[in-house]
Design a protein around this motif. Structure first.
Motif, PDB file in Angstrom:
ATOM      1  N   CYS A 231     -11.125 -21.548 -37.492  1.00 55.68           N
ATOM      2  CA  CYS A 231     -12.070 -22.224 -38.386  1.00 55.68           C
ATOM      3  C   CYS A 231     -13.423 -22.400 -37.699  1.00 55.68           C
ATOM      4  O   CYS A 231     -14.474 -22.184 -38.312  1.00 55.68           O
ATOM      5  CB  CYS A 231     -11.528 -23.585 -38.810  1.00 55.68           C
ATOM      6  SG  CYS A 231     -10.076 -23.491 -39.863  1.00 55.68           S
ATOM      7  N   ILE A 232     -13.404 -22.794 -36.437  1.00 59.62           N
ATOM      8  CA  ILE A 232     -14.638 -23.000 -35.687  1.00 59.62           C
ATOM      9  C   ILE A 232     -15.394 -21.680 -35.537  1.00 59.62           C
ATOM     10  O   ILE A 232     -16.611 -21.618 -35.683  1.00 59.62           O
ATOM     11  CB  ILE A 232     -14.339 -23.604 -34.302  1.00 59.62           C
ATOM     12  CG1 ILE A 232     -13.720 -24.993 -34.457  1.00 59.62           C
ATOM     13  CG2 ILE A 232     -15.596 -23.677 -33.453  1.00 59.62           C
ATOM     14  CD1 ILE A 232     -13.082 -25.521 -33.195  1.00 59.62           C
ATOM     15  N   LYS A 233     -14.645 -20.623 -35.273  1.00 63.02           N
ATOM     16  CA  LYS A 233     -15.246 -19.306 -35.077  1.00 63.02           C
ATOM     17  C   LYS A 233     -15.830 -18.753 -36.376  1.00 63.02           C
ATOM     18  O   LYS A 233     -16.763 -17.966 -36.367  1.00 63.02           O
ATOM     19  CB  LYS A 233     -14.179 -18.350 -34.539  1.00 63.02           C
ATOM     20  CG  LYS A 233     -14.685 -17.004 -34.128  1.00 63.02           C
ATOM     21  CD  LYS A 233     -13.558 -16.184 -33.535  1.00 63.02           C
ATOM     22  CE  LYS A 233     -14.005 -14.792 -33.199  1.00 63.02           C
ATOM     23  NZ  LYS A 233     -12.900 -13.965 -32.710  1.00 63.02           N
ATOM     24  N   GLY A 234     -15.286 -19.175 -37.506  1.00 62.66           N
ATOM     25  CA  GLY A 234     -15.772 -18.702 -38.797  1.00 62.66           C
ATOM     26  C   GLY A 234     -14.886 -17.651 -39.427  1.00 62.66           C
ATOM     27  O   GLY A 234     -15.265 -17.046 -40.427  1.00 62.66           O
ATOM     28  N   ASP A 235     -13.710 -17.417 -38.846  1.00 59.50           N
ATOM     29  CA  ASP A 235     -12.788 -16.440 -39.411  1.00 59.50           C
ATOM     30  C   ASP A 235     -12.188 -16.919 -40.732  1.00 59.50           C
ATOM     31  O   ASP A 235     -11.863 -16.109 -41.592  1.00 59.50           O
ATOM     32  CB  ASP A 235     -11.648 -16.142 -38.428  1.00 59.50           C
ATOM     33  CG  ASP A 235     -12.123 -15.375 -37.206  1.00 59.50           C
ATOM     34  OD1 ASP A 235     -13.246 -14.833 -37.253  1.00 59.50           O
ATOM     35  OD2 ASP A 235     -11.376 -15.317 -36.213  1.00 59.50           O
ATOM     36  N   LYS A 236     -12.014 -18.212 -40.878  1.00 60.67           N
ATOM     37  CA  LYS A 236     -11.434 -18.790 -42.092  1.00 60.67           C
ATOM     38  C   LYS A 236     -12.552 -19.333 -42.977  1.00 60.67           C
ATOM     39  O   LYS A 236     -13.472 -19.989 -42.495  1.00 60.67           O
ATOM     40  CB  LYS A 236     -10.452 -19.915 -41.747  1.00 60.67           C
ATOM     41  CG  LYS A 236      -9.309 -19.483 -40.849  1.00 60.67           C
ATOM     42  CD  LYS A 236      -8.438 -18.482 -41.555  1.00 60.67           C
ATOM     43  CE  LYS A 236      -7.291 -18.045 -40.659  1.00 60.67           C
ATOM     44  NZ  LYS A 236      -6.480 -17.030 -41.266  1.00 60.67           N
ATOM     45  N   LYS A 237     -12.464 -19.046 -44.258  1.00 65.17           N
ATOM     46  CA  LYS A 237     -13.490 -19.473 -45.206  1.00 65.17           C
ATOM     47  C   LYS A 237     -12.842 -20.300 -46.316  1.00 65.17           C
ATOM     48  O   LYS A 237     -12.222 -19.760 -47.221  1.00 65.17           O
ATOM     49  CB  LYS A 237     -14.163 -18.252 -45.837  1.00 65.17           C
ATOM     50  CG  LYS A 237     -14.659 -17.235 -44.838  1.00 65.17           C
ATOM     51  CD  LYS A 237     -16.128 -17.399 -44.624  1.00 65.17           C
ATOM     52  CE  LYS A 237     -16.674 -16.235 -43.845  1.00 65.17           C
ATOM     53  NZ  LYS A 237     -16.992 -16.513 -42.494  1.00 65.17           N
ATOM     54  N   SER A 238     -12.935 -21.604 -46.179  1.00 70.53           N
ATOM     55  CA  SER A 238     -12.424 -22.506 -47.212  1.00 70.53           C
ATOM     56  C   SER A 238     -13.090 -23.866 -47.029  1.00 70.53           C
ATOM     57  O   SER A 238     -13.795 -24.109 -46.050  1.00 70.53           O
ATOM     58  CB  SER A 238     -10.900 -22.641 -47.113  1.00 70.53           C
ATOM     59  OG  SER A 238     -10.550 -23.313 -45.920  1.00 70.53           O
TER      60      SER A 238
ATOM     61  N   SER B  64     -11.500 -26.676 -46.471  1.00 68.87           N
ATOM     62  CA  SER B  64     -10.867 -27.351 -45.340  1.00 68.87           C
ATOM     63  C   SER B  64     -11.341 -26.768 -44.009  1.00 68.87           C
ATOM     64  O   SER B  64     -11.491 -27.496 -43.025  1.00 68.87           O
ATOM     65  CB  SER B  64      -9.341 -27.269 -45.445  1.00 68.87           C
ATOM     66  OG  SER B  64      -8.915 -25.927 -45.434  1.00 68.87           O
ATOM     67  N   ALA B  65     -11.608 -25.466 -43.966  1.00 62.83           N
ATOM     68  CA  ALA B  65     -12.120 -24.850 -42.739  1.00 62.83           C
ATOM     69  C   ALA B  65     -13.504 -25.400 -42.407  1.00 62.83           C
ATOM     70  O   ALA B  65     -13.812 -25.653 -41.238  1.00 62.83           O
ATOM     71  CB  ALA B  65     -12.169 -23.339 -42.886  1.00 62.83           C
ATOM     72  N   ASP B  66     -14.317 -25.613 -43.433  1.00 65.79           N
ATOM     73  CA  ASP B  66     -15.636 -26.207 -43.213  1.00 65.79           C
ATOM     74  C   ASP B  66     -15.512 -27.642 -42.706  1.00 65.79           C
ATOM     75  O   ASP B  66     -16.271 -28.068 -41.836  1.00 65.79           O
ATOM     76  CB  ASP B  66     -16.460 -26.184 -44.501  1.00 65.79           C
ATOM     77  CG  ASP B  66     -16.894 -24.782 -44.893  1.00 65.79           C
ATOM     78  OD1 ASP B  66     -16.891 -23.892 -44.018  1.00 65.79           O
ATOM     79  OD2 ASP B  66     -17.226 -24.589 -46.078  1.00 65.79           O
ATOM     80  N   ALA B  67     -14.567 -28.386 -43.254  1.00 68.52           N
ATOM     81  CA  ALA B  67     -14.341 -29.763 -42.818  1.00 68.52           C
ATOM     82  C   ALA B  67     -13.875 -29.801 -41.361  1.00 68.52           C
ATOM     83  O   ALA B  67     -14.307 -30.661 -40.583  1.00 68.52           O
ATOM     84  CB  ALA B  67     -13.312 -30.442 -43.713  1.00 68.52           C
ATOM     85  N   ILE B  68     -13.026 -28.869 -40.993  1.00 66.26           N
ATOM     86  CA  ILE B  68     -12.525 -28.799 -39.618  1.00 66.26           C
ATOM     87  C   ILE B  68     -13.664 -28.463 -38.662  1.00 66.26           C
ATOM     88  O   ILE B  68     -13.808 -29.080 -37.600  1.00 66.26           O
ATOM     89  CB  ILE B  68     -11.382 -27.763 -39.514  1.00 66.26           C
ATOM     90  CG1 ILE B  68     -10.151 -28.290 -40.247  1.00 66.26           C
ATOM     91  CG2 ILE B  68     -11.061 -27.429 -38.065  1.00 66.26           C
ATOM     92  CD1 ILE B  68      -9.086 -27.252 -40.502  1.00 66.26           C
ATOM     93  N   LYS B  69     -14.499 -27.512 -39.037  1.00 66.72           N
ATOM     94  CA  LYS B  69     -15.635 -27.128 -38.194  1.00 66.72           C
ATOM     95  C   LYS B  69     -16.602 -28.297 -38.035  1.00 66.72           C
ATOM     96  O   LYS B  69     -17.081 -28.572 -36.939  1.00 66.72           O
ATOM     97  CB  LYS B  69     -16.355 -25.928 -38.801  1.00 66.72           C
ATOM     98  CG  LYS B  69     -17.436 -25.371 -37.927  1.00 66.72           C
ATOM     99  CD  LYS B  69     -17.996 -24.088 -38.504  1.00 66.72           C
ATOM    100  CE  LYS B  69     -19.006 -23.459 -37.578  1.00 66.72           C
ATOM    101  NZ  LYS B  69     -19.494 -22.173 -38.080  1.00 66.72           N
ATOM    102  N   HIS B  70     -16.865 -29.009 -39.121  1.00 65.82           N
ATOM    103  CA  HIS B  70     -17.753 -30.174 -39.089  1.00 65.82           C
ATOM    104  C   HIS B  70     -17.171 -31.266 -38.185  1.00 65.82           C
ATOM    105  O   HIS B  70     -17.887 -31.859 -37.370  1.00 65.82           O
ATOM    106  CB  HIS B  70     -17.975 -30.694 -40.509  1.00 65.82           C
ATOM    107  CG  HIS B  70     -18.903 -31.851 -40.584  1.00 65.82           C
ATOM    108  ND1 HIS B  70     -20.258 -31.742 -40.371  1.00 65.82           N
ATOM    109  CD2 HIS B  70     -18.668 -33.162 -40.839  1.00 65.82           C
ATOM    110  CE1 HIS B  70     -20.809 -32.928 -40.489  1.00 65.82           C
ATOM    111  NE2 HIS B  70     -19.858 -33.806 -40.779  1.00 65.82           N
ATOM    112  N   GLU B  71     -15.901 -31.523 -38.320  1.00 68.96           N
ATOM    113  CA  GLU B  71     -15.220 -32.529 -37.497  1.00 68.96           C
ATOM    114  C   GLU B  71     -15.284 -32.147 -36.019  1.00 68.96           C
ATOM    115  O   GLU B  71     -15.494 -32.994 -35.154  1.00 68.96           O
ATOM    116  CB  GLU B  71     -13.763 -32.660 -37.947  1.00 68.96           C
ATOM    117  CG  GLU B  71     -12.972 -33.723 -37.234  1.00 68.96           C
ATOM    118  CD  GLU B  71     -13.292 -35.127 -37.713  1.00 68.96           C
ATOM    119  OE1 GLU B  71     -13.046 -36.071 -36.946  1.00 68.96           O
ATOM    120  OE2 GLU B  71     -13.782 -35.281 -38.843  1.00 68.96           O
TER     121      GLU B  71
END
Length: 66
Positions: free
Chosen positions: A36-43, A45-52
């Motif tokens: 998620c941090i790397k940007g491989d996942k696009k959703s 929840s992935a954005d929320a995880i990256k923000h967190e």
């Protein structure tokens, strides 16, 4: 012979404490957090995880700089 720079793999390093904490908070694997941090996942929840992750890293760096 020249080396094509696009073929060189870059190893990303992530803050282990932040990745572990997010993994436990969201009840997901650490590998998924890194994706998620790397940007491989696009959703959403992935954005929320990256923000967190970004928030936690800033807090950890602030604590360690004091």
């Amino acid at each position: 012979m020249t080396i094509d720079k696009s073929s060189i793999k870059k190893n990303n390093s992530y803050n282990v404490l932040a990745v572990s904490a997010i993994s436990k908070k969201f009840k997901i694997t650490e590998q998924y957090v890194r994706q998620c941090i790397k940007g491989d996942k696009k959703s959403v929840s992935a954005d929320a995880i990256k923000h967190e992750y970004l928030i936690l890293v800033k807090k950890i760096e602030l604590l360690l700089s004091e």
